[in-house]
Design a protein around this motif. Structure first.
Motif, PDB file in Angstrom:
ATOM      1  N   GLN A 178      42.822 -30.368  48.816  1.00 40.99           N
ATOM      2  CA  GLN A 178      43.627 -30.120  48.871  1.00 40.99           C
ATOM      3  C   GLN A 178      42.444 -29.470  46.770  1.00 40.99           C
ATOM      4  OE1 GLN A 178      45.622 -33.311  47.109  1.00 40.99           O
ATOM      5  NE2 GLN A 178      47.587 -32.499  46.308  1.00 40.99           N
ATOM      6  N   THR A 179      43.500 -28.459  47.144  1.00 37.23           N
ATOM      7  CA  THR A 179      42.942 -27.728  45.200  1.00 37.23           C
ATOM      8  C   THR A 179      43.609 -28.827  44.185  1.00 37.23           C
ATOM      9  OG1 THR A 179      42.742 -26.169  46.157  1.00 37.23           O
ATOM     10  CG2 THR A 179      42.602 -25.423  43.446  1.00 37.23           C
ATOM     11  N   LEU A 181      42.921 -29.468  39.597  1.00 38.84           N
ATOM     12  CA  LEU A 181      42.456 -28.927  38.918  1.00 38.84           C
ATOM     13  C   LEU A 181      41.405 -27.769  39.112  1.00 38.84           C
ATOM     14  CD1 LEU A 181      41.417 -32.002  36.919  1.00 38.84           C
ATOM     15  CD2 LEU A 181      43.994 -30.098  36.627  1.00 38.84           C
ATOM     16  N   GLY A 182      41.814 -27.055  39.996  1.00 41.43           N
ATOM     17  CA  GLY A 182      40.959 -25.264  40.386  1.00 41.43           C
ATOM     18  C   GLY A 182      39.554 -25.913  41.580  1.00 41.43           C
ATOM     19  N   LYS A 183      39.948 -26.994  41.934  1.00 42.86           N
ATOM     20  CA  LYS A 183      38.513 -27.478  42.662  1.00 42.86           C
ATOM     21  C   LYS A 183      39.113 -27.900  44.095  1.00 42.86           C
ATOM     22  CE  LYS A 183      35.408 -29.067  38.862  1.00 42.86           C
ATOM     23  NZ  LYS A 183      35.015 -30.226  37.782  1.00 42.86           N
ATOM     24  N   ARG A 184      38.210 -27.692  45.444  1.00 44.49           N
ATOM     25  CA  ARG A 184      38.807 -27.928  46.778  1.00 44.49           C
ATOM     26  C   ARG A 184      37.730 -29.376  46.679  1.00 44.49           C
ATOM     27  NH1 ARG A 184      34.898 -27.509  50.905  1.00 44.49           N
ATOM     28  NH2 ARG A 184      36.039 -27.633  52.818  1.00 44.49           N
TER      29      ARG A 184
END
Length: 319
Positions: A178-179, A181-184
């Motif tokens: 899942q992404t 806050l823009g992170k993987r």
């Protein structure tokens, strides 16, 4: 390690051991410290709120939660399980607790809750966030949650029931990505191994339909994501499709659906003992479209309900 430590360890891991925790409460824990600071928690998609509803009074006695994609299937299931448990008179109607919204439906009979989740990871993910918070606010303990649904089989006779050993992604990895806050962010998709064994025992008790334990591949799409050739877009051949599905089978995958990975991830993170039980409507190695007669499909869809209903009845009889 002391008995108390063992009991705590099993609770936080989401496992309920008949040896150590059958007589102690294993409460739901939320992986979110912000909830404790909120004066009101609005479960918008259920049309429920901690300020307008008494969650402990409404749901505090719940021990089993069954979720499925179809609203009508959950309505049918709650009537079936109520009859099996002799909770109410035959023909009783159960009101939809979430009648104020058209997103999800929820029904309750005694210690059993049945909730619809729609189709796909986004839909079930939203539902699970609010369902788990609701059970937390209700101070429920020792919860078992089971997804009952339909799927496409790989190398299985249509109508076979698959109890999921591990939910895997389209690359056959036991992960949910899942992404945030823009992170993987990648989380594991663990399910309760003891619950799998108990459900298999219940299937043997019934001896009504073929049941297997296998990995379940969870996809983001029904068509290209599952290697179908009959969607509006298709960029591969029958040979490509067969190679992919056979690789999935070699990796232990026995069925394909669209919810199991996030279900496993969220339940594990919040200490819920969880399982996935799905019937296969077709063998994807033989084709892509479901052309089985309607009455046969209806009977197939009842198989996970009968298995889980028997499990609940047996669990309550043994407790």
């Amino acid at each position: 390690m002391s008995l108390t430590q063992l009991m705590y360890l099993e609770c936080i891991c989401g496992y309920e051991s008949f040896t150590f925790v059958s007589h102690s409460d294993c409460f739901i824990h939320l992986s979110n410290p912000n909830i404790a600071t909120m004066k009101e928690d609005v479960l918008y998609h259920f049309n429920l709120s901690t300020s307008t509803h008494d969650f402990p009074a409404m749901f505090g006695d719940v021990k089993f939660v069954c979720v499925g994609g179809s609203s009508s299937r959950m309505s049918t299931f709650i009537k079936y399980v109520a009859a099996e448990l002799h909770l109410d008179h035959p023909g009783k109607e159960y009101p939809n607790i979430c009648a104020g919204t058209d997103r999800y439906t929820m029904y309750k009979a005694g210690p059993v809750l049945a909730v619809s989740h729609g189709m796909g990871i986004p839909s079930i993910g939203i539902m699970l966030h609010e369902l788990i918070k609701m059970l937390y606010h209700a101070r429920c303990s020792n919860i078992t949650i089971i997804r009952i649904g339909t799927s496409g089989g790989i190398g299985l006779e249509p109508g076979s029931v698959v109890i999921t050993q591990q939910a895997v992604d389209e690359r056959f990895k036991p992960e949910f990505e899942q992404t945030v806050l823009g992170k993987r962010v990648v989380r594991s998709t663990n399910l309760d191994t003891q619950l799998v064994q108990e459900l298999m025992t219940c299937s043997a008790d019934l001896n009504e339909f073929p049941t297997v334990v296998g990995n379940t591949m969870c996809t983001l799409d029904f068509y290209e994501g599952q290697g179908r050739l009959d969607g509006a877009i298709c960029s591969y051949t029958e040979k490509d499709k067969q190679a992919y599905l056979r690789a999935a089978h070699a990796a232990g995958v026995r069925n394909i659906e669209m919810e199991s990975s996030v279900f496993a991830t969220m339940c594990s993170a919040c200490g819920l003992r969880a399982a996935v039980v799905c019937v296969t409507l077709l063998d994807r190695l033989q084709g892509d479209q479901i052309n089985t007669p309607h009455d046969v499909l209806v009977e197939y869809q009842q198989r996970p309900q009968r298995l889980v209903g028997h499990y609940i009845k047996k669990s309550l009889g043994n407790s």
